[in-house]
Design an enzyme around this catalytic site. Sequence first.
Site, PDB file in Angstrom:
ATOM      1  CD  GLU A  91      -2.927   1.221   0.264  1.00 57.90           C
ATOM      2  OE1 GLU A  91      -3.439   2.319  -0.036  1.00 57.90           O
ATOM      3  OE2 GLU A  91      -3.253   0.145  -0.268  1.00 57.90           O
ATOM      4  CG  ASP A 111       3.145   5.248  -2.917  1.00 58.71           C
ATOM      5  OD1 ASP A 111       3.294   4.084  -3.319  1.00 58.71           O
ATOM      6  OD2 ASP A 111       2.141   5.942  -3.165  1.00 58.71           O
ATOM      7  CG  ASP A 139       2.192   0.830  -3.826  1.00 60.20           C
ATOM      8  OD1 ASP A 139       2.300   0.373  -4.980  1.00 60.20           O
ATOM      9  OD2 ASP A 139       1.253   1.573  -3.504  1.00 60.20           O
ATOM     10  CG  ASP A 166       2.876   6.412  -6.753  1.00 56.41           C
ATOM     11  OD1 ASP A 166       3.939   6.149  -7.351  1.00 56.41           O
ATOM     12  OD2 ASP A 166       2.040   5.550  -6.430  1.00 56.41           O
ATOM     13  NE  ARG A 220       3.449   0.930 -12.164  1.00 55.58           N
ATOM     14  CZ  ARG A 220       2.441   0.696 -11.329  1.00 55.58           C
ATOM     15  NH1 ARG A 220       2.356   1.388 -10.201  1.00 55.58           N
ATOM     16  NH2 ARG A 220       1.529  -0.212 -11.610  1.00 55.58           N
TER      17      ARG A 220
END
Length: 392
Positions: free
Chosen positions: A173, A175, A215, A219, A272
């Site tokens: 979950e 970051d 995770d 982000d 990513r």
Amino acid sequence: MNKVSGRSFTRTSTCLLATLIAGVMTSGVSAAELVNSKALESAPAAGWASQNGSTTGGAAATSDNIYVVTNISEFTSALSAGAVAKIIQITGTVDISGGTPYKDFADQKARSQINIPANTTVIGIGTDAKFINGSLIIDGTDGTNNVIIRNVYIQTPIDVEPHYEKGDGWNAEWDGMNITNGAHHVWVDHVTISDGSFTDDMYTTKDGETYVQHDGALDIKRGSDYVTISNSLFDQHDKTMLIGHSDTNSAQDKGKLHVTLFNNVFNRVTERAPRVRYGSIHSFNNVFNGDVKDPVYRYLYSFGIGTSGSVLSEGNSFTIANLSASKACKVVKKFNGSIFSDNGSVLNGSAADLSGCGFSAYTSAIPYVYAVQPMTTELAQSITDHAGSGKL
């Protein structure tokens, strides 16, 4: 927590700095100087954080809102000043858990997510400023904007209770850093984000599947905007940077998520770097290192072009072991998106030909003045030498 005045400070010797920090940490009285005068700097003009206003963080802080902190209690106390301009200087390791392990998901959610309010500069002192066991959250729900994070190492948090999704296995979950819910004007500079002491090869298995506990690294999502990420190191991580929350979040994300990435290093990251939905991303003079046969962080791609996402890549360096020139298009992957252009990038020492990768050209205007340096081996090494925490 100890407050220091707003006067600038020129560092004349390592001994002087050590003496000043020691005095701040042990005396319990206000010191006379601002320890890291770079805390007064604004985001560079060459980046989205300079547009539609500026990003100054806590540069306007008065002397009673400048702090040196050494632990999570002091850090949260300094943050409690709210939206008033503030400079928070970090020395040593700040354990966000306070040394008490998280018991379960609810406990980790309650204690590990540290919200950074508006008009704040968080900056490390020296070379060892570090956050572990938690996340820095820049959340625009209450109007948070104008935040600067510099010269700190963030070890990506370990989810103590991942959730299981049928068909997708165990998912984590938390970051390392999350810019979300309309936060805007954010500058991240000379930051290192890494899995650090808990790498993905240390995962166990549960119910026959890999028990994933990491995770994202950083982000940017849910309508956030005007972000510049520079001179930073993303090291040893899988899902590194997601820009744009989901394919169905157009109402919040469309027309937002303007992000500039320059002079960063992405080292042994799987994917990513970034993956983009709806955002408009300018990536120039960054360094990407990986290996498609890496036993832990196997390189998959760098740029992921998702729904309505677009990327302009210029003068980047890709050193990807076991990737031939004929497979150059592996560095950019299509996820329902179609807009990507590259100019002047290099793959394994030769010009990268990404023109035949099946994308439409990036045509949006870049509103700021910037200079792309021709990518050479020497430039890639210089960017690497100066990226990350402890290099400011």
